[in-house]
Design a protein around this motif. Structure first.
Motif: not given
Length: 394
Positions: A136-154
């Motif tokens: 609903g937001f993205a177009d051809d010039e969209t980038v996704v960046i993860n800046v969330a809190s650190t997870e435990p090792l999976p």
């Protein structure tokens, strides 16, 4: 360009938003932006300094403005006049409800949180919701960046994490024990053909299955764990000892920090991947493993000020032992936020140049870069510069 931020209401994300909007208005200069250095001047032909933001978060705040006000009241980390000048634009940015699946109990200490898994959704339903939000937001010039809190090792699974078919089976069979929030976000971004950057130590797109997906979709991605403070100094300083043939006997790093990042990292399971990320750099630079102590402790009153005390014991000519000390005292959001804008620009540039898979040449921005053992800051910068200049000429 458009940037979709995972952890959109965090202090790094919201500070990046303020900075981007202030840059657009010409009320701040470009200090701190790597992409505005002379070797990268052509990037503006491909990715101008103009940004639109969206994202996911688990804190149910009305807008990004409410989030940055909360952070600013605690930190006063830039002039209030800047915030006032761009505040109306941040009031238009509202994050969608996100997931914190298997992100550890520390996440619940952020205060009131609302997550997709709290609604009883299956894994497939969670990724479908994430996909709907981003589409609903993205177009051809969209980038996704993860800046969330650190997870435990999976919990790694040969069955579910090594191939995209196995990953899809995990989603369809709702095998939640092997899934984490960061890998779900990365999966959706790559599936949609959107470049993805992982600014955290969490697994993100580094699973073999997701690397395969990126190649199949022709999407560039990069990570992991933004190199902003003490580790930036470490990977810049350690090569000096190597160049002079001085032996590092031991390196102690003691980090104290507050804010939400510190609160989450006060939990052992969340801290583990961060310590590993910070600790591995010396071995890769020196070619051997000095004795190391790496500690990260929560210190509430520091808020977003991150202070690191480093002690280096080294051996020189005639076997003589000597010592070196340094203290890093930085405001995390201020050193990290411009890198979010840089990473977004370089990833979109890579997409426009037809690059797919891991962009190892962006190692300069990360503590644990994928697909390369080059950790030396000096060598990483040359690698980034050469990569960009070669592509910019095409």
């Amino acid at each position: 360009m458009k940037v979709w931020l995972i952890g959109a209401y965090g202090i790094v994300s919201t500070t990046a938003m303020v900075g981007a909007k202030a840059l657009e208005r010409g009320i701040v200069d470009k200090t701190g932006l790597v992409s505005e250095l002379p070797p990268f001047k052509k990037i503006s032909e491909y990715v101008p300094l103009k940004f639109e933001f969206g994202g996911h978060d688990i804190r149910p705040l009305p807008t990004a403005y409410d989030a940055i006000m909360e952070h600013w009241e605690s930190n006063r980390h830039f002039d209030r006049e800047i915030l006032d000048a761009v505040g109306d634009e941040l009031k238009k940015i509202k994050a969608c409800k996100g997931t914190a699946l298997n992100c550890g109990e520390g996440i619940r200490e952020l205060g009131r949180v609302e997550t997709l898994e709290d609604e009883g959704l299956t894994l497939r339903e969670i990724v479908d919701r994430i996909e709907k939000d981003i589409k609903g937001f993205a177009d051809d010039e969209t980038v996704v960046i993860n800046v969330a809190s650190t997870e435990p090792l999976p919990k790694f699974s040969e069955k579910y994490h090594t191939t995209i078919e196995g990953f899809e089976e995990m989603l369809d069979n709702d095998v939640k024990e092997y899934a984490t929030a960061s890998m779900l976000y990365a999966y959706v971004a790559l599936k949609l053909g959107l470049p993805y950057g992982n600014f955290t130590p969490s697994v993100g797109s580094s699973l073999p299955a997701l690397k395969q997906l990126a190649e199949e979709k022709g999407v560039p991605h990069a990570g992991n764990d933004g190199k902003t403070g003490e580790t930036l100094v470490k990977t810049t300083l350690a090569p000096m000892f190597a160049y002079r043939n001085l032996k590092i006997l031991g390196w102690m790093s003691y980090n104290i920090l507050g804010d939400y990042d510190g609160k989450v990292l006060s939990h052992r399971e969340n801290k583990e991947s961060k310590v590993i990320s910070k600790d591995k750099v010396l071995e890769k630079i020196m070619g051997y493993s000095p004795y190391t102590i790496t500690e990260i402790e929560y210190f509430p009153s520091l808020v977003d000020n991150k202070t690191a005390f480093d002690f280096i014991h080294f051996q020189g000519f005639l076997g003589t032992k000597m010592k070196f000390y340094f203290i890093w005292d930085g405001i995390d959001a201020i050193v990290a936020a411009p890198l979010i804008l840089d990473i977004a620009r370089f990833l979109l540039f890579a997409k426009k140049k037809g690059i797919s898979g891991v962009v190892k040449e962006m190692a300069f921005f990360f503590k644990s870069p994928m697909e390369t053992d080059v950790i030396n800051t000096h060598e990483q910068f040359v690698m980034l510069k050469d990569w960009f200049e070669k592509l910019a000429e095409v």
